[in-house]
Design an enzyme around this catalytic site. Sequence first.
Site, PDB file in Angstrom:
ATOM      1  N   HIS A   1       0.992  -1.126   0.010  1.00  0.00           N
ATOM      2  CA  HIS A   1       0.012  -0.357  -0.145  1.00  0.00           C
ATOM      3  C   HIS A   1       0.592   0.984   0.057  1.00  0.00           C
ATOM      4  CE1 HIS A   1      -3.152   2.702   1.877  1.00  0.00           C
ATOM      5  NE2 HIS A   1      -4.102   2.122   1.575  1.00  0.00           N
TER       6      HIS A   1
ATOM      7  N   ASP B   1       3.053  -4.453   7.916  1.00  0.00           N
ATOM      8  CA  ASP B   1       2.125  -4.163   7.845  1.00  0.00           C
ATOM      9  C   ASP B   1       0.408  -4.304   7.981  1.00  0.00           C
ATOM     10  OD1 ASP B   1      -0.260  -2.884   6.603  1.00  0.00           O
ATOM     11  OD2 ASP B   1       0.808  -1.398   5.232  1.00  0.00           O
TER      12      ASP B   1
ATOM     13  N   GLN C   1      -4.401  -4.994   6.858  1.00  0.00           N
ATOM     14  CA  GLN C   1      -4.951  -5.969   6.894  1.00  0.00           C
ATOM     15  C   GLN C   1      -5.393  -7.758   6.936  1.00  0.00           C
ATOM     16  OE1 GLN C   1      -7.738  -4.491   4.353  1.00  0.00           O
ATOM     17  NE2 GLN C   1      -7.271  -3.221   3.984  1.00  0.00           N
TER      18      GLN C   1
ATOM     19  N   LYS D   1     -10.467  -0.369  10.539  1.00  0.00           N
ATOM     20  CA  LYS D   1     -10.543  -1.733   9.707  1.00  0.00           C
ATOM     21  C   LYS D   1     -10.900  -2.849  10.843  1.00  0.00           C
ATOM     22  CE  LYS D   1      -7.353  -0.250   6.618  1.00  0.00           C
ATOM     23  NZ  LYS D   1      -7.741   1.036   5.290  1.00  0.00           N
TER      24      LYS D   1
HETATM   25  N1  PLP Z   1      -1.513  -0.509   4.725  1.00  0.00           N
HETATM   26  C1  PLP Z   1      -3.216  -1.245   3.984  1.00  0.00           C
HETATM   27  C2  PLP Z   1      -2.371  -2.492   3.766  1.00  0.00           C
HETATM   28  C3  PLP Z   1      -3.782  -0.491   3.632  1.00  0.00           C
HETATM   29  O1  PLP Z   1      -4.848  -1.595   3.354  1.00  0.00           O
HETATM   30  C4  PLP Z   1      -4.426   0.478   4.204  1.00  0.00           C
HETATM   31  C5  PLP Z   1      -5.051   0.990   3.717  1.00  0.00           C
HETATM   32  O2  PLP Z   1      -5.924   0.523   3.589  1.00  0.00           O
HETATM   33  C6  PLP Z   1      -2.990   0.917   5.224  1.00  0.00           C
HETATM   34  C7  PLP Z   1      -1.967   0.403   4.840  1.00  0.00           C
HETATM   35  C8  PLP Z   1      -3.232   2.250   5.718  1.00  0.00           C
HETATM   36  O3  PLP Z   1      -4.109   2.183   6.152  1.00  0.00           O
HETATM   37  P1  PLP Z   1      -5.115   3.832   7.316  1.00  0.00           P
HETATM   38  O4  PLP Z   1      -5.471   4.976   6.194  1.00  0.00           O
HETATM   39  O5  PLP Z   1      -5.513   2.739   8.310  1.00  0.00           O
HETATM   40  O6  PLP Z   1      -3.512   4.941   7.123  1.00  0.00           O
END
Ligand code: PLP
Length: 416
Positions: free
Chosen positions: A130, A207, A210, A233
């Site tokens: 991401h 990370d 998900q 989430k």
């Molecule tokens: N990493 C992954 C794999 C994600 O799917 C997301 C959000 O969709 C994030 C990081 C970022 O999360 P946040 O926007 O809650 O900080």
Amino acid sequence: MVTKPKVQALDVEKIRQDFPIFQRTVRGKRLVYLDSAATSHKPKSVIDAEREFYERFNANVHRGAYLIAEEATAAYEAAREKVAKFVNAPCKECIVFTRGTTEAINLVAYSWGWANLKEGDEILLTEMEHHSNIVPWQLIAERTGAKIKVVPITDDGLLDIDAFDRLLTERVKIVAVTHVSNVLGTINPVQEICCKAHEVGAVVLVDGAQAAPHLPVDVQAIGCDFYALSGHKMCGPTGSGALYGRKELLEAMPPFLGGGEMIRTVTFERTTFNDVPYKFEAGTPAIAQAIGLGAAVDYLTKIGMERIRAHEIELVAYALERLQEVDDITIYGAALPEQRGGVIAFNIGDIHPHDLATFLDAHGICIRAGHHCAQPLMRRLNVAATARASFYLYNTPDEVDALVEALHQAVKFFGR
Ligand code: PLP
């Protein structure tokens, strides 16, 4: 003909009653929410926990010498303890509250990265990251002279472990990898990655945005150095999240943000810093949100992460099979439901994913369309965007049927 699973892992109808949002309709239709990878809905217990804080013991934490401030502090610290237990962290001091995964990764990139990276060092990422696990590393690479290297994916949407082995040299100082891809759904072998990375002296940031909402997470079993998650989430409030860090690493790291709370003494000449985790929580934290996250952890723990995972495997297996019925569909990522989390990205012929999402919205069905903050992965898949349906503990096989039926109609509507 695919047989519809009787959802046995969870009593979904009962679970749905915990989520006030399912009482509403959208566009005169039942709400079919298939976008939990973007953000999940919140059960009443989480909404109530936040409300109770504001109604009964709203006060700042760690400062007030009066009862309601003590109650606020106790609830905030109890939430930290709950998050620590949820990911099996060895101590509650290993948990830093953040606004979410993005802030947690930035904290590590700026604090650990700034202190530990230099020219000639390498940061190893993967092609399925991401943007929040790419951009902070680019920013820190620019400042330190470190280089970014990228582990490719295989054509079936898995991490190319042979390539990882080749790229993992002693120049690599940190591996930053997603536990579960937000597009492909791929569950990465994070335990193996940590083990191999440690052999060359690199640290690993996982990370978990998900993963933490969907699978049991045990940071000690994984062996990671850092683990980032987003509260919103996993049934918690927006603005909540956490970073797990190994205590000795957190202790050695410089502060990320400066201000109140994170200090021990301040003079104009010199400031000394608070212990971890407070050293990383400058200013008034998101107290209500952290307490809400604690309630979300209670909620998920009571249901059981193993059961949530089993439910999602069942649902994803059914969805993967049923989606094959749709003309000209391309589904991205691993074929086996056991290899993936609760997301399914797809395209149908040359129908633009935004058109699909808009068409489905008219049926009360919420999916995501776009690049999913993973533009490098889109390039690898050779698409500008995809549609994405994502599932959670409150979704049912009937909702998969509703999605497939609406997609058949979309195919007719767009004349394919
Ligand atoms: N990493 C992954 C794999 C994600 O799917 C997301 C959000 O969709 C994030 C990081 C970022 O999360 P946040 O926007 O809650 O900080």
